[in-house]
Design an enzyme around this catalytic site. Structure first.
Site, mmCIF file in Angstrom:
data_model
loop_
_atom_site.group_PDB
_atom_site.id
_atom_site.type_symbol
_atom_site.label_atom_id
_atom_site.label_comp_id
_atom_site.label_asym_id
_atom_site.label_seq_id
_atom_site.Cartn_x
_atom_site.Cartn_y
_atom_site.Cartn_z
ATOM 1 N N LYS A 49 -69.910 55.438 -14.324
ATOM 2 C CA LYS A 49 -69.477 56.825 -14.438
ATOM 3 C C LYS A 49 -70.446 57.743 -13.702
ATOM 4 O O LYS A 49 -71.663 57.591 -13.824
ATOM 5 C CB LYS A 49 -69.379 57.235 -15.913
ATOM 6 N N GLU B 56 -88.467 38.358 -11.901
ATOM 7 C CA GLU B 56 -87.042 38.509 -12.164
ATOM 8 C C GLU B 56 -86.859 39.645 -13.160
ATOM 9 O O GLU B 56 -87.428 39.618 -14.261
ATOM 10 C CB GLU B 56 -86.429 37.224 -12.729
ATOM 11 N N ASP C 56 -77.024 46.798 -14.743
ATOM 12 C CA ASP C 56 -75.954 47.679 -15.215
ATOM 13 C C ASP C 56 -75.600 48.660 -14.104
ATOM 14 O O ASP C 56 -76.467 49.405 -13.638
ATOM 15 C CB ASP C 56 -76.430 48.421 -16.455
ATOM 16 N N ASP D 42 -71.766 43.109 -8.765
ATOM 17 C CA ASP D 42 -70.325 42.920 -8.582
ATOM 18 C C ASP D 42 -69.595 44.263 -8.617
ATOM 19 O O ASP D 42 -68.372 44.296 -8.764
ATOM 20 C CB ASP D 42 -69.755 41.982 -9.656
ATOM 21 N N THR E 205 -74.235 33.538 -12.161
ATOM 22 C CA THR E 205 -74.560 33.997 -13.507
ATOM 23 C C THR E 205 -73.284 34.204 -14.331
ATOM 24 O O THR E 205 -72.170 34.272 -13.797
ATOM 25 C CB THR E 205 -75.334 35.321 -13.465
ATOM 26 N N ARG E 206 -73.464 34.342 -15.643
ATOM 27 C CA ARG E 206 -72.334 34.622 -16.521
ATOM 28 C C ARG E 206 -71.684 35.948 -16.162
ATOM 29 O O ARG E 206 -70.459 36.091 -16.173
ATOM 30 C CB ARG E 206 -72.783 34.646 -17.987
ATOM 31 N N PHE E 207 -72.509 36.951 -15.843
ATOM 32 C CA PHE E 207 -71.967 38.260 -15.480
ATOM 33 C C PHE E 207 -71.170 38.165 -14.183
ATOM 34 O O PHE E 207 -70.133 38.801 -14.027
ATOM 35 C CB PHE E 207 -73.108 39.264 -15.334
ATOM 36 N N ASP F 262 -87.479 41.202 -19.402
ATOM 37 C CA ASP F 262 -86.282 41.777 -20.008
ATOM 38 C C ASP F 262 -86.706 42.559 -21.233
ATOM 39 O O ASP F 262 -87.809 42.364 -21.759
ATOM 40 C CB ASP F 262 -85.267 40.679 -20.386
ATOM 41 N N ASP G 190 -90.065 46.977 -19.925
ATOM 42 C CA ASP G 190 -89.262 47.718 -18.958
ATOM 43 C C ASP G 190 -89.776 47.423 -17.549
ATOM 44 O O ASP G 190 -90.990 47.434 -17.299
ATOM 45 C CB ASP G 190 -89.374 49.211 -19.264
#
Length: 251
Positions: free
Chosen positions: A162, A83, A158, A194, A228-230, A108, A135
């Site tokens: 932009k 993960e 992420d 998302d 998930t929270r995100f 993570d 990483d």
């Protein structure tokens, strides 16, 4: 966790600001030291520092460059899923509790999240999970052997929305090729996002990777992926969540 993949859905249409192929997406053109994340600054609480000290030896993978012995970490013959980016670990804990037969290597770069997950693992006694603070690209390239993983999960990375930041996105052609090489035949890469332009871009990248077959692009989460929270935050803002599943074909 292991689960059958339903019939493939249609691929999303290409976005006009996300071209199907760009020189910057080629592995040789991505700066080797360009991270796909931004480290969060801030002090850790005393409770999280205590969790690191108390549980790292039991659940954490020591830092280093040497190859990981997954059989020693999880037991011979245990399928292992990586993960990438688990946040504070809530989803990791839910997936681990639901699938005790699969070894879960959770990676993570944010130390507070590592501490929170270690605490959760200790409270639940989830011995089939190991945590590595590293990483993802470096971990895959230097520490995991080709064909060693049953799956890779990348949930809500992420999106770097932009255009000038697109080069920092994790899911590019070089990452897809790296994952394909580390998956065992039949292994599954599962990406969720998302951000619709990112989903469209990822679909194109996965479809173009010869070591993977893009089996499904769906807007309803598979039953084995917890919310998930995100994801909840994105849905509250009216975002469309996309799950993309690509498999390394059997020979």
């Amino acid at each position: 966790m292991s689960a059958p993949v339903p019939a493939a859905g249609p691929l999303p249409a290409a976005s006009p600001d996300e071209p199907a192929d760009r020189p910057a997406d080629r592995p040789a053109d991505r700066p080797a030291d360009l991270p796909s994340y931004k480290l969060r600054r801030g002090r850790m609480s005393a409770a999280r520092r205590a969790a690191l000290a108390a549980h790292a030896e039991r659940f954490a993978v020591p830092a280093g460059d040497g190859p990981l012995d997954l059989a020693a970490l999880f037991g011979p013959g245990t399928p292992v899923v990586l993960e990438v980016g688990f946040g504070m670990g809530e989803t990791t804990l839910a997936m681990a509790q639901a699938d005790p037969a699969t070894g879960l290597l959770a990676a993570d770069v944010h130390t507070p999240g590592v501490a929170a997950l270690l605490q959760g693992l200790a409270e639940r006694g989830l011995e089939h999970v190991r945590v590595v603070e590293d990483d993802a690209r470096r971990l895959l390239r230097r520490r995991l052997a080709p064909g060693s993983l049953a799956g890779v999960r990348v949930f809500f990375p992420d999106p770097w929305p932009k255009p000038r930041h697109h080069k920092r996105r994790l899911l590019d052609a070089s990452f897809a090729a790296l994952v394909a090489g580390r998956l065992a035949p039949g292994g599954l890469l599962h990406v969720a996002t998302d951000w619709e332009p990112y989903a469209e871009r990822v679909a194109g990248v996965l479809a173009a990777e010869p070591g993977l077959v893009l089996e499904q692009v769906r807007h309803e989460p598979p039953p084995w992926r917890p919310r998930t929270r995100f994801e909840a935050r994105g849905l509250a803002r009216g975002h469309v969540v996309t799950d993309l599943l690509a498999r390394r074909p059997a020979p």
